[in-house]
Design a protein around this motif. Structure first.
Motif, PDB file in Angstrom:
ATOM      1  N   UNK A 221      53.528 -20.085 -41.476  1.00 21.08           N
ATOM      2  CA  UNK A 221      53.424 -18.904 -40.611  1.00 21.08           C
ATOM      3  C   UNK A 221      54.038 -17.717 -41.332  1.00 21.08           C
ATOM      4  N   UNK A 222      53.346 -16.582 -41.325  1.00 19.28           N
ATOM      5  CA  UNK A 222      53.918 -15.352 -41.850  1.00 19.28           C
ATOM      6  C   UNK A 222      53.608 -14.239 -40.862  1.00 19.28           C
ATOM      7  N   UNK A 223      54.644 -13.486 -40.485  1.00 22.02           N
ATOM      8  CA  UNK A 223      54.395 -12.366 -39.586  1.00 22.02           C
ATOM      9  C   UNK A 223      55.283 -11.190 -39.954  1.00 22.02           C
ATOM     10  N   UNK A 224      54.798 -10.000 -39.612  1.00 17.01           N
ATOM     11  CA  UNK A 224      55.526  -8.766 -39.893  1.00 17.01           C
ATOM     12  C   UNK A 224      55.950  -8.129 -38.578  1.00 17.01           C
ATOM     13  N   UNK A 225      57.207  -7.679 -38.551  1.00 17.07           N
ATOM     14  CA  UNK A 225      57.768  -7.039 -37.362  1.00 17.07           C
ATOM     15  C   UNK A 225      58.314  -5.684 -37.756  1.00 17.07           C
ATOM     16  N   UNK A 226      58.225  -4.710 -36.868  1.00 14.06           N
ATOM     17  CA  UNK A 226      58.832  -3.417 -37.177  1.00 14.06           C
ATOM     18  C   UNK A 226      58.278  -2.284 -36.347  1.00 14.06           C
ATOM     19  N   UNK A 227      58.821  -1.117 -36.598  1.00 12.69           N
ATOM     20  CA  UNK A 227      58.439   0.103 -35.900  1.00 12.69           C
ATOM     21  C   UNK A 227      56.975   0.435 -36.156  1.00 12.69           C
TER      22      UNK A 227
END
Length: 598
Positions: A221-227
């Motif tokens: 699993x790869x995910x990106x989080x942020x503004x």
């Protein structure tokens, strides 16, 4: 007819909204109680001060003591000191970074940690700072870089490899004396990717090991989080593009692709099948995600597309991205307003073992400053996005805590949200295959966004700390002789020999050759396909190898899960089933005795 309190409250809200919107917060229960029975008097005073309804009177600015004495002086802002702050940040930032060791593979090294047996579900936490955009470079003011990569450190002297990379946040401030000052704080990550990093670099370090997991029948699993506007979609789309050109396609496996988006409680298929029963062009049903009686995750109304080459996968990726829900925000003209989930499944044609790779582009988080102009529906949407992100964070923290010795009964709330339920294998300590998750904290470099960037880091950075603390800060505990990850090579050989003894053709299996010099933790980390390959090496291609491989793999993972969920006392000693039963009996006797006394 006398108006009710609620009617007057609505009148006051309407009046303030049209004549003095900045004072709207004054309409509250305290105000209504204070003026109860005197609402007409209050309204007349408001009309005198702010004008008739719909025709506001401009209020003169308040004069300060300095302005009244002729000493008016405008307050300095961060933008006024931009050149000074740029110089301070340059001086406080390392100009050269040490190269990463070529041999380092953080994702694999985390799974191989044997201090607490096998780490069946690991989390690698990275940060990425996007470069300044063209219009930001020429804007001036607070549009200068304040989030920058720091030093890299590798400690190979400890029991397990520890590699860390810094992200430094420089927060510009104005002192009470009106002078520029800089508050700098560093945060540790497994990888930190700066403005010069490419999607290819991120893929090679963070995604390629996950592709290997999927090819081996495991979960990545790869995910990106942020503004919103921090580069999440750019990163995830780039990874998908590189993935389509990778070596994931072969004659030995079948590859399928699906893409859904989660908008609050609604789940939509971004690649609906054109051959479905839905005739006449009607809108398809929402995707449903749930659990079967056997605990397996079930997905209904989602199309699964078989892909045979990179070109076909690319077409599906572009189609899915074109249907994602986007909207303009204060930070981004096309902000993703949903969680986009790409699912790539790889099934071995010979063994039928299936691995899964999830590539997740999370919806952008928003601060109150970014969402101040949202309407009612958009505010509800923002709340749902932020709530789902918090559930994801709690699931990761709970799962890393569950990996600690004696904490196997820790509750992981993955059923609270459809996204985390979809990722059940990652969060369920009873999952019978290795899972690796990569978290990318996408950060804006701008000084004007530094508070929101700090919030992103506050979300992501502790996830890595939880992994480290669960590995390296354990007190002395009783050695679990039934944990196969802690067995020696001889112990694994003996177990293999005794496990296959009841299988047809077991007399042809050389247990020592099957184990091939591996220690317990190394043998436990083998993918399921390797058990078939090792059996086939000795027995040839026949039906006997299926029974032997399955018996060994399932038997081994039963022992691994049992070890992970083994109950212990606070001092670290193991509670055997007999001792647990005796403790329950003593508790029942104590209850009976207490009832007798009363």
């Amino acid at each position: 007819m006398i108006d009710s309190d609620d009617t007057w409250k609505e009148k006051f809200v309407d009046y303030y909204t049209k004549n003095a919107p900045s004072k709207l917060s004054m309409v509250n229960d305290s105000m209504m109680l204070k003026w109860k029975g005197k609402y007409e008097i209050l309204m007349s005073k408001l009309v005198q001060k702010y004008g008739p309804l719909g025709s506001p009177i401009n209020q003169p600015p308040r004069s300060s003591a300095n302005s009244r004495s002729g000493k008016s002086k405008s307050k300095k802002t961060i933008a006024d000191f931009s050149s000074t702050f740029i110089k301070l940040i340059t001086e406080a930032t390392p100009q050269t970074l040490l190269p990463r060791p070529d041999s380092i593979n953080i994702i694999e090294s985390k799974a191989s940690n044997s201090e607490n047996g096998l780490e069946t579900s690991t989390f690698t936490v990275c940060s990425r700072v996007r470069p300044l955009l063209g219009h930001e470079i020429t804007s001036g003011g607070e549009c200068f870089a304040a989030a920058v990569p720091g030093q890299r450190k590798t400690d190979s002297t400890s029991a397990s490899l520890v590699h860390t990379e810094e992200l430094i946040l420089h927060t510009p401030k104005i002192s009470v004396m009106g002078k520029a000052k800089l508050e700098s704080k560093s945060h540790l990550f497994d990888y930190t990717f700066g403005p010069d990093s490419t999607n290819q670099e991120i893929y090679d370090l963070a995604c390629a090991p996950l592709v290997k997991r999927a090819l081996n029948g495991q979960v990545g699993v790869i995910f990106a989080y942020g503004q919103t506007g921090s580069g999440k979609t750019h990163t995830m789309s780039g990874i998908l593009e590189i993935l389509s050109a990778s070596d994931i396609f072969s004659e030995l496996s079948d590859v399928s692709f699906s893409y859904i988006e989660i908008l609050g409680r609604k789940i939509k298929d971004c690649l609906p099948s054109t051959t479905s029963d839905n005739c006449g062009g009607e809108e398809t049903n929402d995707v449903q995600i749930g659990e079967g009686l056997n605990g397996a995750v079930l997905i209904r109304n989602m199309a699964t597309h078989t892909v045979s080459d990179a070109a076909q996968l690319n077409i599906f990726i572009k189609r899915a991205n074109a249907t994602r829900a986007t909207a303009a925000t204060a930070k981004n003209d096309s902000s993703s307003r949903s969680h986009g989930v790409a699912m790539l499944k790889v099934k071995n044609k010979k063994t039928t073992v299936e691995g899964t790779l999830y590539i997740i582009d999370l919806a952008g988080s928003e601060s109150s400053k970014d969402s101040k102009d949202h309407g009612k529906d958009r505010m509800k949407e923002t709340k749902e996005i932020n709530a789902s992100l918090m559930v994801l964070k709690e699931c990761i923290r709970a799962r890393t805590n569950a990996a600690r010795i004696g904490k196997g009964d820790t509750h992981v709330p993955f059923r609270q949200n459809k996204l985390t339920l979809l990722m059940k294998d990652v969060f369920d300590i009873g999952c019978s295959r290795l899972c690796s998750t990569v978290v990318i904290a996408a950060c804006s470099p701008l000084a004007c966004d530094i508070d929101h960037t700090a919030g992103t880091i506050k979300y992501a950075s502790p996830l890595r700390v939880a992994v480290i603390s669960s590995n390296n800060k354990q007190k002395k505990i009783e050695h679990d002789v039934h944990d196969p990850a802690l067995w020696s090579n001889d112990g694994i050989i003996q177990w293999v020999q005794s496990t296959v003894s009841a299988c047809v053709g077991s007399e042809k299996i050389d247990a020592k050759m099957f184990v091939n010099g591996l220690t317990g933790v190394q043998f436990c980390a083998l993918p399921e396909n390797d058990f078939y390959t090792r059996a086939e090496t000795q027995l040839g291609d026949n039906e006997e190898i299926v029974e032997i491989a399955k018996r060994l793999y399932l038997g081994l993972w039963t022992l691994i899960v049992d070890a992970k969920t083994r109950k212990r006392r606070p001092d670290g000693s193991i509670i055997t089933p007999e001792q647990e039963q005796e403790e329950r009996r003593q508790l029942e006797l104590a209850k009976v005795e207490k009832a007798r006394i009363w």
